[in-house]
Design a protein around this motif. Structure first.
Motif, PDB file in Angstrom:
ATOM      1  N   VAL A 160      49.430   3.747  75.157  1.00  0.00           N
ATOM      2  CA  VAL A 160      49.787   3.364  76.532  1.00  0.00           C
ATOM      3  C   VAL A 160      50.069   4.601  77.370  1.00  0.00           C
ATOM      4  O   VAL A 160      49.639   4.699  78.523  1.00  0.00           O
ATOM      5  N   LEU A 161      50.770   5.578  76.790  1.00  0.00           N
ATOM      6  CA  LEU A 161      51.077   6.814  77.514  1.00  0.00           C
ATOM      7  C   LEU A 161      49.802   7.570  77.873  1.00  0.00           C
ATOM      8  O   LEU A 161      49.675   8.072  78.997  1.00  0.00           O
ATOM      9  N   MET A 162      48.850   7.626  76.966  1.00  0.00           N
ATOM     10  CA  MET A 162      47.589   8.308  77.260  1.00  0.00           C
ATOM     11  C   MET A 162      46.842   7.611  78.399  1.00  0.00           C
ATOM     12  O   MET A 162      46.273   8.271  79.272  1.00  0.00           O
ATOM     13  N   VAL A 163      46.847   6.279  78.401  1.00  0.00           N
ATOM     14  CA  VAL A 163      46.185   5.534  79.478  1.00  0.00           C
ATOM     15  C   VAL A 163      46.861   5.840  80.813  1.00  0.00           C
ATOM     16  O   VAL A 163      46.185   6.097  81.821  1.00  0.00           O
ATOM     17  N   TYR A 164      48.196   5.845  80.829  1.00  0.00           N
ATOM     18  CA  TYR A 164      48.906   6.133  82.076  1.00  0.00           C
ATOM     19  C   TYR A 164      48.733   7.586  82.517  1.00  0.00           C
ATOM     20  O   TYR A 164      48.740   7.886  83.707  1.00  0.00           O
ATOM     21  N   LEU A 165      48.586   8.510  81.566  1.00  0.00           N
ATOM     22  CA  LEU A 165      48.314   9.899  81.947  1.00  0.00           C
ATOM     23  C   LEU A 165      46.943  10.025  82.598  1.00  0.00           C
ATOM     24  O   LEU A 165      46.771  10.781  83.562  1.00  0.00           O
ATOM     25  N   ILE A 166      45.968   9.281  82.085  1.00  0.00           N
ATOM     26  CA  ILE A 166      44.638   9.292  82.708  1.00  0.00           C
ATOM     27  C   ILE A 166      44.722   8.737  84.126  1.00  0.00           C
ATOM     28  O   ILE A 166      44.175   9.318  85.070  1.00  0.00           O
ATOM     29  N   ILE A 167      45.454   7.636  84.295  1.00  0.00           N
ATOM     30  CA  ILE A 167      45.654   7.064  85.633  1.00  0.00           C
ATOM     31  C   ILE A 167      46.359   8.061  86.535  1.00  0.00           C
ATOM     32  O   ILE A 167      45.999   8.236  87.706  1.00  0.00           O
ATOM     33  N   ALA A 168      47.364   8.761  85.989  1.00  0.00           N
ATOM     34  CA  ALA A 168      48.109   9.741  86.778  1.00  0.00           C
ATOM     35  C   ALA A 168      47.210  10.881  87.234  1.00  0.00           C
ATOM     36  O   ALA A 168      47.290  11.319  88.389  1.00  0.00           O
ATOM     37  N   TYR A 169      46.323  11.375  86.355  1.00  0.00           N
ATOM     38  CA  TYR A 169      45.440  12.472  86.743  1.00  0.00           C
ATOM     39  C   TYR A 169      44.423  12.041  87.789  1.00  0.00           C
ATOM     40  O   TYR A 169      44.079  12.821  88.677  1.00  0.00           O
TER      41      TYR A 169
END
Length: 137
Positions: free
Chosen positions: A87-96
């Protein structure tokens, strides 16, 4: 013929070579980390945040999520084993992706932020783009 002498000779020469390579790698890694911190510091300052917030390990993700318009409480999901990291990796992609758009960059630039982060974060830090905020949908 004494075989221990030959073994000791080989053992001593290989230690010297490997410790030199290890020290060089450590210095290179330290320089890359410092450069990454400088880049994130400048990106935070461009976005109207304090630069020192980039050096505090978990807090810098909270600030990054705030800059990108993502609720920072999502970071608590990272505490869940295995699923939390995904989930954190998905949100980091969204953040970038949102970070790239907040500075007026394209989705291609966002892909660069995801896969070659240090290079594209440096571009974002040192170019003349300005923070316009996260575009609303």
């Amino acid at each position: 013929m004494d075989y221990t002498t030959g073994y000791e000779y080989l053992n001593n020469t290989s230690e010297g070579a490997s410790s030199g390579l290890g020290a060089g790698y450590m210095i290179f890694s330290l320089l890359v980390c410092i450069f990454g911190i400088v880049c994130m510091w400048k990106v935070f300052k461009k976005a109207g945040k304090k630069g020192w917030e980039a050096i505090i390990p978990i807090y810098n993700l909270v600030v990054l999520f705030q800059i990108c318009g993502i609720n920072p409480w999502i970071l608590l999901l990272a505490l869940i084993p295995i699923i939390g990291q995904i989930v954190l990796m998905v949100y980091l992609i969204i953040a970038y992706v949102r970070l790239a758009h907040a500075f007026g960059k394209s989705s291609g630039f966002a892909v660069g932020l995801i896969f070659l982060n240090i290079i594209f974060m440096a571009i974002l830090a040192f170019d003349n783009s300005s923070y316009t905020g996260v575009p609303s949908k």
